[in-house]
Design a protein around this motif. Structure first.
Motif, mmCIF file in Angstrom:
data_model
loop_
_atom_site.group_PDB
_atom_site.id
_atom_site.type_symbol
_atom_site.label_atom_id
_atom_site.label_comp_id
_atom_site.label_asym_id
_atom_site.label_seq_id
_atom_site.Cartn_x
_atom_site.Cartn_y
_atom_site.Cartn_z
ATOM 1 N N VAL A 124 5.714 -11.684 0.264
ATOM 2 C CA VAL A 124 6.042 -12.450 -1.031
ATOM 3 C C VAL A 124 7.292 -11.510 -1.333
ATOM 4 O O VAL A 124 7.328 -10.236 -1.673
ATOM 5 N N ARG A 125 8.185 -12.268 -1.736
ATOM 6 C CA ARG A 125 9.643 -11.792 -2.228
ATOM 7 C C ARG A 125 9.310 -11.321 -3.515
ATOM 8 O O ARG A 125 8.508 -11.557 -4.323
ATOM 9 N N VAL A 177 -2.404 -6.210 0.804
ATOM 10 C CA VAL A 177 -2.764 -4.989 1.365
ATOM 11 C C VAL A 177 -1.731 -3.954 0.689
ATOM 12 O O VAL A 177 -1.900 -2.862 1.107
ATOM 13 N N LYS A 178 -0.299 -4.309 0.280
ATOM 14 C CA LYS A 178 0.544 -3.763 -0.231
ATOM 15 C C LYS A 178 1.317 -4.177 -1.367
ATOM 16 O O LYS A 178 1.665 -5.315 -1.275
ATOM 17 N N THR A 179 1.415 -3.381 -2.184
ATOM 18 C CA THR A 179 2.529 -3.610 -3.366
ATOM 19 C C THR A 179 3.559 -2.753 -3.326
ATOM 20 O O THR A 179 3.420 -1.408 -3.352
ATOM 21 N N THR A 180 4.716 -3.407 -3.915
ATOM 22 C CA THR A 180 5.785 -2.382 -4.281
ATOM 23 C C THR A 180 6.369 -2.943 -5.738
ATOM 24 O O THR A 180 6.691 -3.681 -5.909
ATOM 25 N N ILE A 197 -2.556 -0.354 -0.952
ATOM 26 C CA ILE A 197 -1.639 0.462 -1.067
ATOM 27 C C ILE A 197 -0.667 0.137 -2.029
ATOM 28 O O ILE A 197 -0.129 -0.834 -2.249
ATOM 29 N N SER A 198 -0.030 1.303 -2.853
ATOM 30 C CA SER A 198 1.033 0.647 -3.834
ATOM 31 C C SER A 198 2.085 1.970 -3.883
ATOM 32 O O SER A 198 1.884 2.972 -3.841
ATOM 33 N N ASP A 252 6.817 -6.736 -5.350
ATOM 34 C CA ASP A 252 6.713 -7.604 -4.111
ATOM 35 C C ASP A 252 5.444 -7.315 -3.465
ATOM 36 O O ASP A 252 4.790 -6.044 -3.731
ATOM 37 N N VAL A 253 4.816 -8.250 -2.549
ATOM 38 C CA VAL A 253 3.646 -7.867 -2.092
ATOM 39 C C VAL A 253 3.603 -8.271 -0.530
ATOM 40 O O VAL A 253 4.129 -9.012 -0.222
ATOM 41 N N ILE A 254 2.554 -7.781 0.260
ATOM 42 C CA ILE A 254 2.210 -8.174 1.296
ATOM 43 C C ILE A 254 0.774 -8.624 1.546
ATOM 44 O O ILE A 254 -0.080 -7.482 0.955
#
Length: 139
Positions: free
Chosen positions: A37-38, A81-84, A110-111, A129-131
Motif C-alpha cells: 500500500v502506497r 506485516v510491516k509499517t513505515t 514490524i514498524s 505505508d504498509v505491506i
C-alpha cells in the motif's frame, strides 16, 4: 498470466495539480499473496484533506484509507506485516502512533518510524505505508 494487480490507479497530474508531474501510479499493488500500500496521508480518496494541522486526525484518515485499500486487494488490517510511518515533527510521534495503534491492536507488525523534513504537500504532517499478506486460504 498477470503477475500483479493494480488497485486505484491514478495520474499525479490530478493528484498534485500544484506540481508539474505526469506519473502513472496506483494506491496499492497485489503481487501474489502480498499487498503493498502506497503511503497514505490525511487526504481521502476524493482529495479532501482531513485534519489540517492535526496529526492524529490525519493519521486516522490515513488508516481509513489503508483499511479500504487492503480490503479492495483481498486482505485486511489484521494481515499487515510491516509499517513505515513518516512524521514531519518529532512531537507528532505520540498522537500519530497512538492513532495507528488503535487500528493495529493485536496485529504486531514490524514498524519503522522516520522524522522527515517534509512530505509531498506542506500540509501533510504524517504518512504511512504498509505491506500486508493474503492468507493462502483467502488467495
Amino acid at each position: 498470466m498477470a503477475t500483479h494487480t493494480r488497485i486505484r490507479m491514478f495520474n499525479t497530474k490530478e493528484t498534485y495539480p500544484n506540481q508539474t508531474l505526469d506519473n502513472d501510479l496506483c494506491q496499492a499493488v497485489r503481487a501474489g499473496n502480498t499487498v503493498y500500500v502506497r503511503g497514505q496521508v490525511g487526504t481521502d480518496f476524493e482529495g479532501n484533506l482531513i485534519g489540517l494541522g492535526d496529526p492524529a486526525a490525519q493519521a486516522e484518515q490515513a488508516m481509513k484509507n489503508v483499511k479500504q485499500l487492503l480490503e479492495e486487494a483481498g486482505s485486511d488490517l489484521s494481515h499487515i506485516v510491516k509499517t513505515t510511518t513518516f512524521i514531519t515533527d518529532p512531537r507528532f510521534r505520540e498522537p500519530v502512533y497512538r492513532e495507528v495503534g488503535k487500528w493495529l491492536k493485536g496485529v504486531y507488525p514490524i514498524s519503522t518510524g522516520l522524522v522527515v523534513a517534509g512530505l509531498a504537500q506542506p500540509e501533510w504532517l504524517m504518512e504511512i505505508d504498509v505491506i500486508a499478506v493474503i492468507p493462502d486460504d483467502q488467495a
